[in-house]
Design an enzyme around this catalytic site. Sequence first.
Site, PDB file in Angstrom:
ATOM      1  N   CYS A  66      -2.429   9.308   2.792  1.00 38.69           N
ATOM      2  CA  CYS A  66      -1.869   8.878   1.400  1.00 38.69           C
ATOM      3  C   CYS A  66      -2.983   8.939   0.441  1.00 38.69           C
ATOM      4  O   CYS A  66      -2.748   9.140  -0.803  1.00 38.69           O
ATOM      5  CB  CYS A  66      -1.743   7.143   1.542  1.00 38.69           C
ATOM      6  SG  CYS A  66      -3.070   6.226   2.418  1.00 38.69           S
ATOM      7  N   GLU A 104       0.936  -1.182   0.098  1.00 41.73           N
ATOM      8  CA  GLU A 104       0.076   0.007  -0.189  1.00 41.73           C
ATOM      9  C   GLU A 104       0.984   1.119   0.049  1.00 41.73           C
ATOM     10  O   GLU A 104       1.501   1.441   1.123  1.00 41.73           O
ATOM     11  CB  GLU A 104      -1.054  -0.049   1.305  1.00 41.73           C
ATOM     12  CG  GLU A 104      -1.719  -1.084   1.355  1.00 41.73           C
ATOM     13  CD  GLU A 104      -2.958  -0.954   0.628  1.00 41.73           C
ATOM     14  OE1 GLU A 104      -3.130   0.014  -0.032  1.00 41.73           O
ATOM     15  OE2 GLU A 104      -3.817  -1.982   0.817  1.00 41.73           O
ATOM     16  N   GLU A 145       4.565  12.991  -4.516  1.00 48.52           N
ATOM     17  CA  GLU A 145       3.916  13.085  -3.028  1.00 48.52           C
ATOM     18  C   GLU A 145       4.607  14.089  -2.267  1.00 48.52           C
ATOM     19  O   GLU A 145       5.843  13.857  -1.958  1.00 48.52           O
ATOM     20  CB  GLU A 145       3.741  11.921  -2.588  1.00 48.52           C
ATOM     21  CG  GLU A 145       2.792  11.692  -1.443  1.00 48.52           C
ATOM     22  CD  GLU A 145       2.662  10.091  -1.023  1.00 48.52           C
ATOM     23  OE1 GLU A 145       3.947   9.373  -0.940  1.00 48.52           O
ATOM     24  OE2 GLU A 145       1.628   9.662  -0.495  1.00 48.52           O
TER      25      GLU A 145
HETATM   26  P1  NAP Z   1       8.351   5.202   4.426  1.00 48.85           P
HETATM   27  O1  NAP Z   1       9.485   6.115   4.593  1.00 48.85           O
HETATM   28  O2  NAP Z   1       7.983   4.445   3.024  1.00 48.85           O
HETATM   29  O3  NAP Z   1       8.332   4.143   5.532  1.00 48.85           O
HETATM   30  C1  NAP Z   1       7.379   2.988   5.699  1.00 48.85           C
HETATM   31  C2  NAP Z   1       7.823   2.116   6.751  1.00 48.85           C
HETATM   32  O4  NAP Z   1       8.846   1.384   6.048  1.00 48.85           O
HETATM   33  C3  NAP Z   1       8.394   2.608   8.051  1.00 48.85           C
HETATM   34  O5  NAP Z   1       8.211   1.718   8.916  1.00 48.85           O
HETATM   35  C4  NAP Z   1      10.009   2.552   7.624  1.00 48.85           C
HETATM   36  O6  NAP Z   1      10.973   2.729   8.797  1.00 48.85           O
HETATM   37  C5  NAP Z   1      10.146   1.323   6.850  1.00 48.85           C
HETATM   38  N1  NAP Z   1      11.342   1.360   6.062  1.00 48.85           N
HETATM   39  C6  NAP Z   1      12.142   2.432   5.607  1.00 48.85           C
HETATM   40  N2  NAP Z   1      13.206   2.015   4.904  1.00 48.85           N
HETATM   41  C7  NAP Z   1      13.001   0.672   4.803  1.00 48.85           C
HETATM   42  C8  NAP Z   1      13.908  -0.471   4.265  1.00 48.85           C
HETATM   43  N3  NAP Z   1      14.804  -0.106   3.554  1.00 48.85           N
HETATM   44  N4  NAP Z   1      13.402  -1.815   4.432  1.00 48.85           N
HETATM   45  C9  NAP Z   1      12.099  -2.143   5.196  1.00 48.85           C
HETATM   46  N5  NAP Z   1      11.707  -1.172   5.710  1.00 48.85           N
HETATM   47  C10 NAP Z   1      11.856   0.256   5.398  1.00 48.85           C
HETATM   48  O7  NAP Z   1       7.001   5.822   4.497  1.00 48.85           O
HETATM   49  P2  NAP Z   1       6.521   6.935   5.826  1.00 48.85           P
HETATM   50  O8  NAP Z   1       7.307   8.169   5.492  1.00 48.85           O
HETATM   51  O9  NAP Z   1       6.685   6.203   7.149  1.00 48.85           O
HETATM   52  O10 NAP Z   1       4.946   7.151   5.420  1.00 48.85           O
HETATM   53  C11 NAP Z   1       4.499   7.915   4.343  1.00 48.85           C
HETATM   54  C12 NAP Z   1       4.467   7.318   3.195  1.00 48.85           C
HETATM   55  O11 NAP Z   1       3.396   6.098   3.322  1.00 48.85           O
HETATM   56  C13 NAP Z   1       3.509   8.243   2.319  1.00 48.85           C
HETATM   57  O12 NAP Z   1       4.233   7.612   0.937  1.00 48.85           O
HETATM   58  C14 NAP Z   1       2.231   7.541   2.097  1.00 48.85           C
HETATM   59  O13 NAP Z   1       1.486   7.689   0.988  1.00 48.85           O
HETATM   60  C15 NAP Z   1       2.364   6.117   2.477  1.00 48.85           C
HETATM   61  N6  NAP Z   1       1.009   5.532   3.035  1.00 48.85           N
HETATM   62  C16 NAP Z   1       0.458   4.762   2.390  1.00 48.85           C
HETATM   63  C17 NAP Z   1      -0.941   4.238   2.714  1.00 48.85           C
HETATM   64  C18 NAP Z   1      -1.605   3.454   2.073  1.00 48.85           C
HETATM   65  O14 NAP Z   1      -2.466   2.624   2.294  1.00 48.85           O
HETATM   66  N7  NAP Z   1      -1.544   3.344   0.543  1.00 48.85           N
HETATM   67  C19 NAP Z   1      -1.414   4.684   3.792  1.00 48.85           C
HETATM   68  C20 NAP Z   1      -0.457   5.417   4.751  1.00 48.85           C
HETATM   69  C21 NAP Z   1       0.822   5.944   4.217  1.00 48.85           C
HETATM   70  P3  NAP Z   1      11.325   3.927   9.364  1.00 48.85           P
HETATM   71  O15 NAP Z   1      10.454   5.058   9.025  1.00 48.85           O
HETATM   72  O16 NAP Z   1      11.322   3.774  10.799  1.00 48.85           O
HETATM   73  O17 NAP Z   1      12.696   4.062   8.885  1.00 48.85           O
END
Ligand code: NAP
Length: 498
Positions: free
Chosen positions: A300, A265, A399
């Site tokens: 999102c 997602e 985004e």
């Molecule tokens: P993110 O930076 O992609 O992080 C998401 C998760 O992935 C966090 O737990 C992060 O850990 C982890 N992560 C980061 N690098 C990783 C790696 N190399 N390997 C494995 N895991 C890793 O996203 P965010 O900044 O937390 O959230 C915002 C994003 O989420 C936006 O793009 C938003 O659109 C999306 N989102 C989508 C939905 C949906 O349902 N489609 C819902 C909500 C949010 P750390 O942050 O702890 O490093």
Amino acid sequence: MTAFASVDAALKSTSPRTQAFIDGRFQDALTGQTMASISPIDGTHLAHVASCDERDVDLAVRAARQAFDKGLWRNASPSEKQRTMFRFAELIEANAEELALLETIDLGKPISNTRSADLPLTVQTVRYYAEAINKINDEIGPSPSDALSMIVREPLGVVGAVTPWNFPLLMAAWKFAPALATGNSIIMKPAEQTSLSLLRVAELAAEAGFPEGVFNVLPGDGPGAGKPLALHMDVDAVAFTGSTQVGKLIMGYAAQSNLKRVGLECGGKSPQIIMDDCDDLDAAASAAAWGVFYDQGQVCTAGTRLLVHRAIKDQFLDKVATIARELEPGDPLDPDTEFGSLVDQGQMQTVLGYVEKGKAQGADLIVGGAQARTASGGFYVEPTLFDNVTNDMTIAQEEIFGPVISAIAFDDLDEALTIANDSIYGLAAGIWTSNVNNAHIAGRRLRAGNVWINCWDGSDITTPFGGFKQSGFGRDRSLHALDKYTELKTIWLKLKGG
Ligand code: NAP
Ligand code: MG
């Protein structure tokens, strides 16, 4: 409801847990490493939280596998599973005020939102999948008379879940509730900014009676804890919510290791189309504003590309601008606050950087665009509206994940739909029109997992949620989510004398 004078006072009214939850016990990361949890409301240091790495992942995977193999949860009767999950939902509900506070101080989301949305929706999610447990039957195929074919669904085994910070509990619940309902063990890696609510929920899971090793939480950062979880040879699936960029990495880890199942997602850049035949421009303007300003744009599905018919554009943007100007960032702990802080300083700088890019590329900043409440020590950005954006500008393609609306003009429905679909993302899209033909045409042609007509963000646990294109694949919510956590098996039995 109690109002808190400070983040510190709110924190003191909670009992945060800060260690990893593995095999039914809270424990430090094996290295003893911790990371700081900071409140973006005013910069207060909230807690040192365990920072897990691959050794903790390994420990948790072994516990989760053992629990699965022993079958204490997997083979529990449907009614026993259901009782445990209902008890879990009740415990979350009974502790909702504390959990709402933990989320608000950890991420700066208004307490009115965590109380009215995040917590009730989390409870509803757990109840919905608890209900499903004894309502779904397997299938018997149309077999020949000398055979019996049974098509059964089985749990995958050990499921990893990696989730973002914008809805810390709800995004985790969209994974753990269907995964548990189908008999799996789960290991969750919350975002490093927001582990507190899920760690407290782990304690409630133990109290509800999930056997040891079935429900595990590993706080830590993405590369340290999320990556080894997604690379682990004994994890059967990774359910991910987060950015498209990290989603691609997760797919790579699955490919490099054991071809584990992946559900993604990811991000969005959702278009909201306002036709000149819309008969309620006030409702549309409110949806255009709140479709981006809710949770400060860190959603999102935020409708960040506002496509407005040229004939009504100025009149319409005046209405949106009025809402944006009146919406002042406030203290997230004040129950009257509707617009809080961003999650951290980095996110604030990212959003302000996009504002600068928008200006540099020739868009007209008509409201906001600056940091707010600087004296608080927290990380706030004003509700922001750009006019005269073109769809090729960075602020229309990337985004931003902040309170920034990019308004784009169009001349007819065909052009609007072409612009709307001109994005790498396809999470959500919407149209405001009183013409039933336009509504249906748009409903079919918009390439997105959610299409809203004359509303924004209409949703329910009973309907699937997920994206097209680089917004990912697989669905959360509804009974369709159960597909993500089960494997389909055919058992063919040869009958004698048939
Ligand atoms: P993110 O930076 O992609 O992080 C998401 C998760 O992935 C966090 O737990 C992060 O850990 C982890 N992560 C980061 N690098 C990783 C790696 N190399 N390997 C494995 N895991 C890793 O996203 P965010 O900044 O937390 O959230 C915002 C994003 O989420 C936006 O793009 C938003 O659109 C999306 N989102 C989508 C939905 C949906 O349902 N489609 C819902 C909500 C949010 P750390 O942050 O702890 O490093
Ligand atoms: Mg935090």
